[in-house]
Design a protein around this motif. Structure first.
Motif, PDB file in Angstrom:
ATOM      1  N   PHE A  15       0.832  -1.208   0.000  1.00 26.85           N
ATOM      2  CA  PHE A  15       0.000   0.000   0.000  1.00 26.85           C
ATOM      3  C   PHE A  15       0.866   1.257   0.000  1.00 26.85           C
ATOM      4  O   PHE A  15       0.623   2.198  -0.746  1.00 26.85           O
ATOM      5  CB  PHE A  15      -0.925   0.006   1.223  1.00 26.85           C
ATOM      6  N   PHE A  16       1.874   1.267   0.852  1.00 30.15           N
ATOM      7  CA  PHE A  16       2.744   2.429   0.972  1.00 30.15           C
ATOM      8  C   PHE A  16       3.841   2.456  -0.091  1.00 30.15           C
ATOM      9  O   PHE A  16       4.636   3.393  -0.130  1.00 30.15           O
ATOM     10  CB  PHE A  16       3.378   2.486   2.365  1.00 30.15           C
ATOM     11  N   ALA A  17       3.882   1.439  -0.962  1.00 31.09           N
ATOM     12  CA  ALA A  17       4.905   1.310  -2.005  1.00 31.09           C
ATOM     13  C   ALA A  17       6.293   1.363  -1.387  1.00 31.09           C
ATOM     14  O   ALA A  17       7.198   2.020  -1.872  1.00 31.09           O
ATOM     15  CB  ALA A  17       4.729   2.381  -3.084  1.00 31.09           C
ATOM     16  N   ALA A  18       6.436   0.651  -0.273  1.00 36.55           N
ATOM     17  CA  ALA A  18       7.723   0.582   0.419  1.00 36.55           C
ATOM     18  C   ALA A  18       8.268  -0.824   0.291  1.00 36.55           C
ATOM     19  O   ALA A  18       7.526  -1.776   0.120  1.00 36.55           O
ATOM     20  CB  ALA A  18       7.537   0.934   1.887  1.00 36.55           C
ATOM     21  N   GLY A  19       9.529  -0.961   0.366  1.00 37.35           N
ATOM     22  CA  GLY A  19      10.141  -2.280   0.294  1.00 37.35           C
ATOM     23  C   GLY A  19      11.375  -2.243  -0.570  1.00 37.35           C
ATOM     24  O   GLY A  19      11.825  -1.192  -1.004  1.00 37.35           O
ATOM     25  N   ARG A  34      -0.964   7.665  -1.930  1.00 32.99           N
ATOM     26  CA  ARG A  34      -1.692   6.852  -0.962  1.00 32.99           C
ATOM     27  C   ARG A  34      -1.200   7.129   0.459  1.00 32.99           C
ATOM     28  O   ARG A  34      -1.997   7.212   1.389  1.00 32.99           O
ATOM     29  CB  ARG A  34      -1.548   5.360  -1.293  1.00 32.99           C
ATOM     30  N   THR A  35       0.102   7.270   0.606  1.00 32.14           N
ATOM     31  CA  THR A  35       0.667   7.557   1.934  1.00 32.14           C
ATOM     32  C   THR A  35       0.149   8.890   2.462  1.00 32.14           C
ATOM     33  O   THR A  35      -0.259   8.987   3.624  1.00 32.14           O
ATOM     34  CB  THR A  35       2.209   7.564   1.878  1.00 32.14           C
ATOM     35  N   ASN A  36       0.150   9.905   1.623  1.00 30.92           N
ATOM     36  CA  ASN A  36      -0.358  11.220   2.041  1.00 30.92           C
ATOM     37  C   ASN A  36      -1.841  11.159   2.382  1.00 30.92           C
ATOM     38  O   ASN A  36      -2.277  11.746   3.382  1.00 30.92           O
ATOM     39  CB  ASN A  36      -0.093  12.273   0.971  1.00 30.92           C
ATOM     40  N   ARG A  41      -6.211  10.884   6.508  1.00 31.22           N
ATOM     41  CA  ARG A  41      -7.332  10.133   7.100  1.00 31.22           C
ATOM     42  C   ARG A  41      -7.030   9.691   8.523  1.00 31.22           C
ATOM     43  O   ARG A  41      -7.926   9.622   9.352  1.00 31.22           O
ATOM     44  CB  ARG A  41      -7.661   8.929   6.243  1.00 31.22           C
ATOM     45  N   ALA A  42      -5.781   9.371   8.801  1.00 26.81           N
ATOM     46  CA  ALA A  42      -5.400   8.937  10.147  1.00 26.81           C
ATOM     47  C   ALA A  42      -5.594  10.060  11.164  1.00 26.81           C
ATOM     48  O   ALA A  42      -5.774   9.780  12.354  1.00 26.81           O
ATOM     49  CB  ALA A  42      -3.956   8.452  10.150  1.00 26.81           C
ATOM     50  N   VAL A  62      -8.867   4.658   1.961  1.00 28.08           N
ATOM     51  CA  VAL A  62      -8.133   5.441   0.962  1.00 28.08           C
ATOM     52  C   VAL A  62      -8.349   4.831  -0.417  1.00 28.08           C
ATOM     53  O   VAL A  62      -8.688   5.527  -1.372  1.00 28.08           O
ATOM     54  CB  VAL A  62      -6.627   5.504   1.305  1.00 28.08           C
ATOM     55  N   ILE A  63      -8.166   3.534  -0.537  1.00 24.31           N
ATOM     56  CA  ILE A  63      -8.293   2.847  -1.829  1.00 24.31           C
ATOM     57  C   ILE A  63      -9.715   2.967  -2.371  1.00 24.31           C
ATOM     58  O   ILE A  63      -9.914   3.226  -3.557  1.00 24.31           O
ATOM     59  CB  ILE A  63      -7.888   1.367  -1.702  1.00 24.31           C
TER      60      ILE A  63
END
Length: 152
Positions: A15-19, A34-36, A41-42, A62-63
């Motif tokens: 989701f965060f496009a991390a890795g 998506r992260t922003n 939303r958080a 978000v999605i």
């Protein structure tokens, strides 16, 4: 974010496009967006008292472009998201690593369980259960596969 919720966040690397995988510029931009959106939303959620389920729910909101982070708004957005038979939203959940969390939420919230869950079967399940519960004394025999225990 409280330390106890970081494991839930860690599970959402897609989701965060991390890795460690190489991402295209478009994928990186989508991940940043998506992260922003997730961070915005958080802000509406009291994370100090939230449980581990909250983090994937925010991601799903978000999605699905839900109005807010309420679970009811999430389900409304999911069921109203395009043609229910195409399941584009479920595909988006899968791409972002939250599809299993979505079906677990369906089970916890409504009692919907299926080896091969679909949005159409979920909608038929909800219709049958709530129609029987609120308006019928017995379920039609064609609906038996959708109704829960305790509803004749």
């Amino acid at each position: 974010m409280p330390q106890r919720l970081r494991g839930s966040q860690e599970d959402l690397k897609g989701f965060f496009a991390a890795g460690k995988e190489k991402l295209s510029g478009t994928a990186k931009k989508a991940g940043v967006r998506r992260t922003n959106d997730f961070i915005e939303r958080a802000k509406d959620v009291d994370l100090s008292s939230a449980d581990a389920e909250t983090i994937p729910v925010i991601a799903m909101c978000v999605i699905a472009r839900a109005r807010n982070t309420a679970v009811d708004d999430l389900f409304y957005s999911v069921l109203a998201y395009g043609d229910i038979r195409e399941q584009k939203i479920v595909s988006a959940f899968k791409e972002n690593g939250v599809d299993a969390e979505f079906w677990k939420l369906c089970e916890n919230r409504f009692g919907y369980q299926d080896l091969k869950p679909t949005l159409l079967k979920l909608a038929m399940f909800l219709f049958a259960v709530y129609t029987c519960k609120d308006h019928l004394t017995a379920a039609p025999k064609q609906w038996k596969m959708f109704v829960q225990d305790g509803i004749q």
